[in-house]
Design a protein around this motif. Sequence first.
Motif, short mmCIF file in Angstrom:
data_model
loop_
_atom_site.label_atom_id
_atom_site.label_comp_id
_atom_site.label_asym_id
_atom_site.label_seq_id
_atom_site.Cartn_x
_atom_site.Cartn_y
_atom_site.Cartn_z
N GLU A 27 1.47 -5.69 7.67
CA GLU A 27 0.04 -6.00 7.68
C GLU A 27 -0.03 -7.48 7.32
OE1 GLU A 27 -4.14 -4.26 5.91
OE2 GLU A 27 -2.47 -4.50 4.52
N TRP A 75 0.61 -5.67 12.59
CA TRP A 75 -0.71 -5.18 12.96
C TRP A 75 -1.51 -6.36 13.55
CZ3 TRP A 75 -3.81 -1.34 9.50
CH2 TRP A 75 -3.17 -0.10 9.50
N ALA A 114 -8.11 2.12 12.46
CA ALA A 114 -7.09 2.46 11.47
C ALA A 114 -7.80 3.10 10.30
CB ALA A 114 -6.31 1.22 11.05
N ARG A 149 5.66 0.43 7.05
CA ARG A 149 4.54 -0.49 7.30
C ARG A 149 4.18 -1.08 5.94
NH1 ARG A 149 -0.94 -0.90 5.14
NH2 ARG A 149 -2.21 -1.92 6.71
N ASP A 205 -5.16 -7.38 14.27
CA ASP A 205 -6.60 -7.16 14.16
C ASP A 205 -7.36 -7.91 15.24
OD1 ASP A 205 -5.96 -9.63 13.00
OD2 ASP A 205 -7.68 -9.55 11.63
#
Length: 696
Positions: free
Chosen positions: A385, A406, A455, A346, A408
């Motif tokens: 990310e 990811w 997270a 990641r 959000d």
Amino acid sequence: MTISFSELDFLKPELGAEFTGDGVHFAVFSAHAESIDLCLFSPDGKEETARMALPKREGDIWSGYVAGLKPGTVYGYRAHGPYDPSAGHRFNPNKLLLDPYAKQIKGELVWDDALYGYRIGAEEGDLSFDERDSAPFALKGVVQDPSFDWDGDEAIRRPWTDTIIYEAHVRGMTMLHPDVPEDLRGTFLGMSSDPIVDHLVKLGITAVEVLPIQYFPDDRYLLEKDLRNYWGYQTLGFFAPQPRFMSGDRITEFKTMVKHFHAAGIEVIMDVVYNHTAEGSERGPTLSFRGLDNLSYYRLSPGDKRHSYDTTGTGNTLNVAHPMVLRMVLDSLRYWVGVMHVDGFRFDLASTLGRTRHVEFDRDGGFFDAIRQDPVLAGVKLIAEPWDVGDGGYQVGGFPHPFREWNDKYRDDVRRYWKGDEGLVSGLSQRLTGTAVQFNHSDRGATTSVNLLSAHDGFTLADTVSYDGKHNEANGEDNRDGHSANHSHNMGWEGPTDDPGIAEARARRRRNMMATLLLSQGVPMILGGDEVGNSQGGNNNAYCQDNEIGWTDWSGLDDPFVDFCRRMIALRKEHGCLRPERFLDGSSGDGPTEIAWFREDGHPMDEAAWGDAGRRLVMLYLAKTAQADDGQQIADQLLLVFNAGGDCEIRLPSPNGVARWQRVLDTGAEAPFEQVDAQEQTTSPGASVLVFSPAG
């Protein structure tokens, strides 16, 4: 033994310190150095025992071979060259430099003004030159023997459709667990001990995503406040495991952890930070990259190379647009896959990695091209990310295949929907179906979105339903740090409460949110500890809390919510319609309907219903089809009801001719998973998720 370089014409392609069986080959990159010294140290790292200029230069690779050296040799470099900050050069041979390719790092960094290339407090600031030797305080590399008995260990390579990610911190997971042996708490061996592995297996987790485990130091300003770098997002050694996570001094403990997880069927994903380093801005210390070749390793301000160009919020940005810096990143990734057997990565602030020489984000940039053509890396799990703090840095949906991202938007919309915000039914529908509006392009699949409720950065799930505002006072920044838009709700009381009504409302909302996560298309990620109700006391930025604030509290291990999470994961694994490989658009063609949306009266959602800001309920029908000799057939189907409002009478629709339904989930029931035959006209309890499957 006299230490000297061999006169043999010995050239290896690897950078770093490579044990050959008869000696050690040293190689380091610097395009602008005039010479580089290899420094050897006593086993404790305190005494410099030899210093020799690397004798060979091939292009910008400096190298030398020392016969007779063995694994365990402690070493570092000193680089000679111009000290001209205005031109981007900060060479200072008084500063001992860590090998960027060091496989193990000796000890912890001891902060002292001698670590800086300039004189702290000097009137000229970072234009001054410091002549003190930094070696007594600096980090040193340790030569490694890479051999390890993997005993047939192989990568799992589980499909994304079957993946359940669990984000965890090695220390945080283990420090308070009552069944982890005390001497293993906080370590790789504790992380892979039977109590942790058994818990994850019973829960149904398929992949552990560990917060940074590559070497990182504690920030000086944190130590001055009696805090420390807990999360680890300040990497300095991209090849070396963090020593504080080892019970001894052998990096094989990391390999042992991976081997244990693999034996249990669990993949290991590393959270990696290749966007910046721990050296900070131009006023930071000279520990490695800055002293070896500041102009090559870092992005510098186009208008004034004295200053760093920062898109990460940490003071510096690694220059992955430079071919040798990009090589270092790729070599690091390949090392963790090939030698350490990890299953994926990641990438922290991954937008920075996609910035070209002109600093704009480019989804076809060199970093992404290099990853996609690499035979080792293209087949592992890659998660971005998808943002940084620079201009144009928010790139959700902008990364190329095979990266997952990811999401959000998922976190925010699900929190807001269950909090009761208006106009969220349309947003929820997008999140339930993989956020196609962001990700359905360029042949990307329905597993592109990594869906999360919480997270490491932000509120835990328990705190999301227990606090209206953040409580970061322990961080020493007067509660100014951390996000303020948490979309949280305390249900009537800020923090812990003995009120049974509030406690039940919070538990129900946690069930609703976890059910939503595991019923959504995409890849679910659960924050470690959420299943046991872990709280950080309202701290939503526990980056510096290596203590009971940041550690997982396992006192809720017997809470019914643990079993709820386990059974929800099992429900997801049982139903293929929840895990499609491609996005579903609602067009059935000549085959069965695969996706449809309904109102509470059983009729399809129309434009007016989607636009109704006061709507609190929506029904989603999903079907998975299989190809048969006589055409497509339905292999699996479910009807999902998401009700954030009050009790409501609903009429169950009959898509694809379903005659009768049975309820298999009711998050508002005392026994949520009790199977109950459902009438066509039934009640949807307020603040609940219902799941129906065909009866009979």
